[in-house]
Write a protein that holds these residues in place. Structure first.
Motif, short mmCIF file in Angstrom:
data_model
loop_
_atom_site.label_atom_id
_atom_site.label_comp_id
_atom_site.label_asym_id
_atom_site.label_seq_id
_atom_site.Cartn_x
_atom_site.Cartn_y
_atom_site.Cartn_z
N ILE A 102 0.84 -1.20 0.00
CA ILE A 102 0.00 0.00 0.00
C ILE A 102 0.87 1.25 0.00
O ILE A 102 0.60 2.22 -0.70
CB ILE A 102 -0.94 -0.02 1.21
CG1 ILE A 102 -1.85 -1.25 1.17
CG2 ILE A 102 -1.78 1.26 1.26
CD1 ILE A 102 -2.73 -1.41 2.38
N TYR A 103 1.92 1.22 0.80
CA TYR A 103 2.84 2.36 0.84
C TYR A 103 3.42 2.63 -0.55
O TYR A 103 3.48 3.78 -1.00
CB TYR A 103 3.99 2.10 1.82
CG TYR A 103 3.59 1.90 3.25
CD1 TYR A 103 2.33 2.28 3.72
CD2 TYR A 103 4.48 1.33 4.17
CE1 TYR A 103 1.97 2.09 5.04
CE2 TYR A 103 4.13 1.15 5.49
CZ TYR A 103 2.88 1.52 5.92
OH TYR A 103 2.53 1.33 7.24
N THR A 106 0.91 4.06 -2.94
CA THR A 106 0.61 5.45 -2.62
C THR A 106 1.66 6.40 -3.18
O THR A 106 1.34 7.48 -3.69
CB THR A 106 0.50 5.63 -1.09
OG1 THR A 106 -0.49 4.75 -0.58
CG2 THR A 106 0.12 7.07 -0.74
N LEU A 107 2.93 5.99 -3.09
CA LEU A 107 4.03 6.83 -3.54
C LEU A 107 4.42 6.58 -5.00
O LEU A 107 5.30 7.24 -5.52
CB LEU A 107 5.26 6.61 -2.65
CG LEU A 107 5.12 6.97 -1.17
CD1 LEU A 107 6.39 6.63 -0.42
CD2 LEU A 107 4.79 8.45 -1.01
N ARG A 108 3.75 5.64 -5.65
CA ARG A 108 4.15 5.22 -6.99
C ARG A 108 4.15 6.36 -7.99
O ARG A 108 5.06 6.50 -8.82
CB ARG A 108 3.25 4.09 -7.48
CG ARG A 108 3.60 3.58 -8.87
CD ARG A 108 2.67 2.45 -9.28
NE ARG A 108 3.02 1.94 -10.59
CZ ARG A 108 2.63 2.47 -11.74
NH1 ARG A 108 1.86 3.55 -11.71
NH2 ARG A 108 3.00 1.97 -12.90
N GLU A 109 3.11 7.20 -7.96
CA GLU A 109 2.98 8.27 -8.93
C GLU A 109 4.20 9.19 -8.91
O GLU A 109 4.66 9.67 -9.96
CB GLU A 109 1.71 9.07 -8.66
CG GLU A 109 1.45 10.18 -9.66
CD GLU A 109 0.16 10.93 -9.37
OE1 GLU A 109 -0.10 11.94 -10.04
OE2 GLU A 109 -0.58 10.50 -8.46
N PHE A 131 7.17 6.24 5.63
CA PHE A 131 5.91 6.54 4.96
C PHE A 131 5.14 7.62 5.70
O PHE A 131 4.53 8.49 5.09
CB PHE A 131 5.06 5.27 4.84
CG PHE A 131 3.74 5.50 4.15
CD1 PHE A 131 3.68 5.69 2.79
CD2 PHE A 131 2.57 5.56 4.88
CE1 PHE A 131 2.46 5.92 2.15
CE2 PHE A 131 1.35 5.79 4.26
CZ PHE A 131 1.31 5.97 2.89
N GLY A 136 2.65 10.86 1.89
CA GLY A 136 1.82 10.22 0.88
C GLY A 136 1.06 11.23 0.05
O GLY A 136 1.63 12.17 -0.48
N LYS A 137 -0.24 11.06 -0.04
CA LYS A 137 -1.07 11.98 -0.82
C LYS A 137 -1.69 13.07 0.05
O LYS A 137 -2.54 13.84 -0.42
CB LYS A 137 -2.18 11.19 -1.52
CG LYS A 137 -1.65 10.25 -2.60
CD LYS A 137 -2.78 9.54 -3.31
CE LYS A 137 -2.26 8.63 -4.42
NZ LYS A 137 -3.36 7.93 -5.13
N SER A 138 -1.28 13.14 1.31
CA SER A 138 -1.89 14.12 2.21
C SER A 138 -1.17 15.47 2.17
O SER A 138 -1.57 16.38 2.85
CB SER A 138 -1.86 13.58 3.64
OG SER A 138 -0.53 13.39 4.08
#
Length: 247
Positions: A102-103, A106-109, A131, A136-138
């Protein structure tokens, strides 16, 4: 899709154009420092348990240096001491560490735009603590490469040093596990989880996971933590979707 000019992939400026690498490195180390203090008893416990499991010195060191996953190390050592086979250990460790998938997603992009050497480095250093700091995306802008590698690298060095301390202490202080050093695991994850609770669905999922883990643990249900965690995430996702659908 609109295209913008950007530096070459893999450069620290990809993630933080306004910051300097040295400032990001310092910030990463300082931000990770509290987590390193929290993980000190955990690292000592992991090192001492490796000695108690009968592993030779090079394997004790290699377990922390190569696996670099506290929960996986402690569970592996517990299974080794109980006589579990390799297949059981591998399957158990896989499910324990699935959150790293999941981590990574989340950071893949952001990470996918970086050079291979940076992707591999961040992938190896991507712990729960890193993480949590990555945001992340926050966050509006992802952390820079310099920040991530500095923070993760500092945590890695501290973990290995703490494990070495545990290996050394195991021969002088018998049965370190009786000192309940594993309480640091709970304290550290509280500091990671609480800041991430930003809405009602996440709060309810966390509360459900906490309640289930205590109830199932009380009745000695195997895999209580895994069941509780998956149940909390499933409930949180359903609650969030229902709120979006409801007018």
């Amino acid at each position: 899709m609109e295209k913008h000019a950007s530096p070459q992939p893999g450069c620290a400026s990809d993630a933080s154009p306004a910051g300097s690498p040295l400032r990001d490195i310092r910030a990463g180390i300082l931000d990770m420092f509290p987590f390193c203090l929290a993980v000190l008893p955990w690292g000592i416990l992991a090192g001492s348990m490796a000695v108690q499991a009968g592993l030779p010195l090079w394997q004790c060191i290699g377990l922390s240096a190569l696996v670099f996953a506290g929960a996986a190390q402690l569970v592996t050592l517990g299974l080794v001491m109980s006589g579990a086979n390799v297949v059981t250990i591998l399957i158990t460790v896989f499910f324990i560490t699935t959150q790293h998938i999941i981590y990574a997603l989340t950071l893949r992009e952001y990470v996918s735009r970086l050079a291979l050497r940076y992707r591999l480095s961040i992938g190896f250093l991507l712990t729960d603590e890193l993480f949590a700091l990555s945001g992340g995306k926050s966050v509006q802008k992802p952390r820079s490469v310099s920040y991530l590698i500095a923070a993760g690298g500092f945590f890695y060095v501290c973990w290995v040093i703490f494990s070495l301390a545990g290996i050394a202490m195991a021969t002088r202080i018998p049965d370190l596990a009786s000192y309940h050093l594993d309480f640091s695991i709970i304290a550290m994850f509280i500091t990671i989880v609480v800041p991430m609770v930003r809405n009602i669905s996440t709060l309810l999922g966390v509360m459900l996971s906490l309640t289930l883990s205590m109830v199932l643990g009380y009745y000695h249900v195997e895999g209580a933590v895994v069941i509780a965690g998956l149940s909390g995430m499933f409930f949180s996702a359903l609650f969030s979707r229902d709120r979006e659908v409801t007018p």
